[in-house]
Design an enzyme around this catalytic site. Structure first.
Site, PDB file in Angstrom:
ATOM      1  N   MET A  98      45.131  33.408 -23.201  1.00  0.00           N
ATOM      2  CA  MET A  98      45.037  31.956 -23.321  1.00  0.00           C
ATOM      3  C   MET A  98      45.541  31.232 -22.079  1.00  0.00           C
ATOM      4  SD  MET A  98      43.578  30.516 -25.900  1.00  0.00           S
ATOM      5  CE  MET A  98      43.984  31.400 -27.389  1.00  0.00           C
TER       6      MET A  98
ATOM      7  N   PHE B 200      50.909  38.074 -28.082  1.00  0.00           N
ATOM      8  CA  PHE B 200      49.969  38.649 -27.119  1.00  0.00           C
ATOM      9  C   PHE B 200      48.842  37.685 -26.766  1.00  0.00           C
ATOM     10  CE2 PHE B 200      47.439  39.474 -30.877  1.00  0.00           C
ATOM     11  CZ  PHE B 200      46.126  39.526 -30.420  1.00  0.00           C
ATOM     12  N   LYS B 201      48.595  36.696 -27.606  1.00  0.00           N
ATOM     13  CA  LYS B 201      47.507  35.749 -27.333  1.00  0.00           C
ATOM     14  C   LYS B 201      47.733  34.994 -26.010  1.00  0.00           C
ATOM     15  CE  LYS B 201      45.603  36.650 -31.353  1.00  0.00           C
ATOM     16  NZ  LYS B 201      45.442  35.716 -32.452  1.00  0.00           N
ATOM     17  N   ASP B 202      48.988  34.884 -25.580  1.00  0.00           N
ATOM     18  CA  ASP B 202      49.275  34.197 -24.313  1.00  0.00           C
ATOM     19  C   ASP B 202      48.609  34.897 -23.129  1.00  0.00           C
ATOM     20  OD1 ASP B 202      50.966  32.136 -25.307  1.00  0.00           O
ATOM     21  OD2 ASP B 202      52.641  33.541 -25.397  1.00  0.00           O
TER      22      ASP B 202
ATOM     23  N   THR C 220      47.022  32.429 -32.331  1.00  0.00           N
ATOM     24  CA  THR C 220      46.021  31.844 -31.434  1.00  0.00           C
ATOM     25  C   THR C 220      46.288  30.361 -31.224  1.00  0.00           C
ATOM     26  OG1 THR C 220      44.266  33.423 -31.960  1.00  0.00           O
ATOM     27  CG2 THR C 220      43.567  31.263 -31.195  1.00  0.00           C
TER      28      THR C 220
END
Length: 495
Positions: free
Chosen positions: A124, A119-121, A152
């Site tokens: 980011m 989910f960090k994409d 991350t």
């Protein structure tokens, strides 16, 4: 829109604009940035955004949300940045964050379709484009120092690799990430990517980032920025998928073949939705808090922890107690092996009526000196649940194995261990008539050994990651020494 530190002396403090804090990260006083006030979204606006989402897509919804907070980037440029970021080519589907139906009233929001399968994409990828845009506009460079417990780091490196004017120095706890996570990061050979494996736990890495950011002379000299969720821009990007999740959960998702929701409305005619969020550093669920403060009709924000249950302890008792490295458990949901939730300060600042001096007393003094603070006897603590909607729960290794097995056998859905933590705690907090959306954390392949333990078989692996663990790796091992890290950064910047 202006931004202030959570440790600001008072409401009259002059705020900064978005692009200033975009490149700055942590505030000079050690606090975290928040808007001076949250813009409010009316039911009329939410209805308009629903139409925007269905007719124009996720990128258009992102522009609508972000434009409320960003007024120092021209609207046409901000829209172009959103359209560049949220594409089917990057996220594998034009829907970007589709809901998956689990059972009546229970959904999983698929947030892991991006380049690193986590989910960090979602944030980011936008952050990388924002950095490149603003640095080009200023003719400057930025050295990003980050800390990761697993996802991350790879999301940041894949978002920043090859970006003009950007170097990444990513710290991670040596030996505490899954083999897949390590391979994703350490196999990158781009000249602007530098991996540093720290002998310690994630909190040691996070402390290094804060210490370097707190050295204002070094920070200015070497143009240090952050990509951890202490950077407001990253948290802001995550706010968008709460709106997208709400829109889908309250209308059904006919494009998935699921059908239209016939859920009963609340007494005031507004359908509420709850979100369950696997959380260690409090960044993901803090974005939900921001969405709720904006007026999104969220019933509960459910914080799901693993055995490192610092956040669950607070929401149950009012005591925030960080753990030493020796007492931070190494678990099968390793991205949540965190006992010092840096983003938690943002919520406590709101909980305390935006009292920056009191927030400074807690996070700047009490936690460093005592390792804990207590709010359980403070009347404001009750508002964590009653006014802000927070609830919490804990999941163990046995719980996540059982949840993985149950979700697969009953629904044919394979989830990673962190999402399993979310599902387990969500089941304890569901309310009849209120949809519960569990935020997906990552795809199962990132934690294959736990899937094998639960189901006796390997999860599906995207073809582009075949053999990734066998690729050559480029990483430096170092002790948790702030001065040594600063010396490394200075040396590389001089090349």
């Amino acid at each position: 829109m202006r931004y202030i530190s959570t440790r600001a002396a008072g409401p009259a403090t002059e705020g900064k604009r978005f692009c200033e804090i975009l490149l700055e990260g942590l505030a000079p006083d050690g606090g975290l940035y928040l808007p001076q006030s949250y813009p409010q979204v009316s039911s009329t606006t939410l209805s308009a955004w629903r139409k925007v989402y269905h007719e124009q897509g996720y990128a258009a919804l992102a522009f609508e949300v972000l434009s409320l907070y960003i007024d120092d980037i021209p609207a046409k440029d901000l829209r172009a940045l959103c359209e560049k970021t949220y594409t089917a080519e990057v996220f594998g589907t034009g829907e970007i964050v589709p809901l998956r139906h689990v059972e009546d009233g229970l959904w999983i929001e698929a947030l892991s379709n991006g380049p690193t399968l986590a989910f960090k994409d979602m944030a980011m990828q936008l952050l990388g484009n924002l950095f490149e845009y603003e640095l080009a506009r200023r003719g400057e460079e930025l050295n990003i120092l980050g800390a990761t417990s697993g996802d991350t780091g790879s999301a940041a490196e894949y978002a920043m690799r090859g970006k003009k004017g950007v170097r990444v120095f990513m710290t991670s706890p040596h030996g505490r990430m899954s083999p897949f996570q390590q391979a994703q990061m350490f196999s990158l050979m781009d000249d602007n990517i530098h991996n540093i494996a720290i002998h310690g736990v994630f909190d040691d890495c996070q402390d290094i980032v804060k210490a370097v950011s707190g050295d204002l002379d070094f920070k200015r000299t070497h143009r240090i920025g952050t990509v951890n969720s202490i950077n407001w821009a990253r948290l802001l990007a995550q706010v968008v998928y709460y709106f997208a999740g709400y829109i889908q959960a309250t209308e059904g998702a006919p494009t998935h073949g699921i059908g239209v929701s016939t859920l009963p409305a609340e007494a005031d005619g507004v359908q509420k939705v709850s979100f369950a969020v696997p959380s260690g550093n409090f960044g993901n669920v803090c974005a939900g808090h921001v969405a709720r403060m904006m007026g999104l009709p969220i019933d509960k924000l459910v914080v799901a922890t693993n055995e490192n249950d610092v956040l669950d302890e607070f929401f149950r008792t009012g005591t925030y107690r960080v753990r030493a490295a020796a007492n931070t458990h190494e678990t099968s949901s390793p991205s949540m092996d965190i006992s010092k939730a840096s983003n938690f300060e943002r919520f406590v600042f709101d909980l305390l009526g935006r009292d920056g001096q009191r927030t400074q007393a807690l996070f700047g003094n009490a936690v460093p000196k005592l390792g804990y603070f207590q709010l359980g006897s403070d009347p404001l603590f009750a508002q964590a649940a009653t006014r802000y909607g927070f609830a919490s729960g804990k999941s163990t290794h046995a719980d996540r194995l059982q949840t993985i097995r149950d979700t697969w056998s009953r629904h044919g859905i394979l989830v990673d261990p962190h999402t399993a933590d979310g599902l387990k705690v969500a089941a304890e907090q569901r309310t009849v008539g209120v949809p519960m959306v569990v935020l997906e954390t990552a795809l199962p392949i990132k934690f294959a050994s736990t899937i094998v333990e639960a189901l006796g078989r390997e999860p599906e692996r995207p073809a582009k990651f075949d053999g990734i663990e066998a690729l050559p790796k480029r990483v430096v091992e170092m002790d948790a020494d702030v001065d040594a890290i600063k010396a490394l950064i200075a040396t590389i910047c001089q090349r």
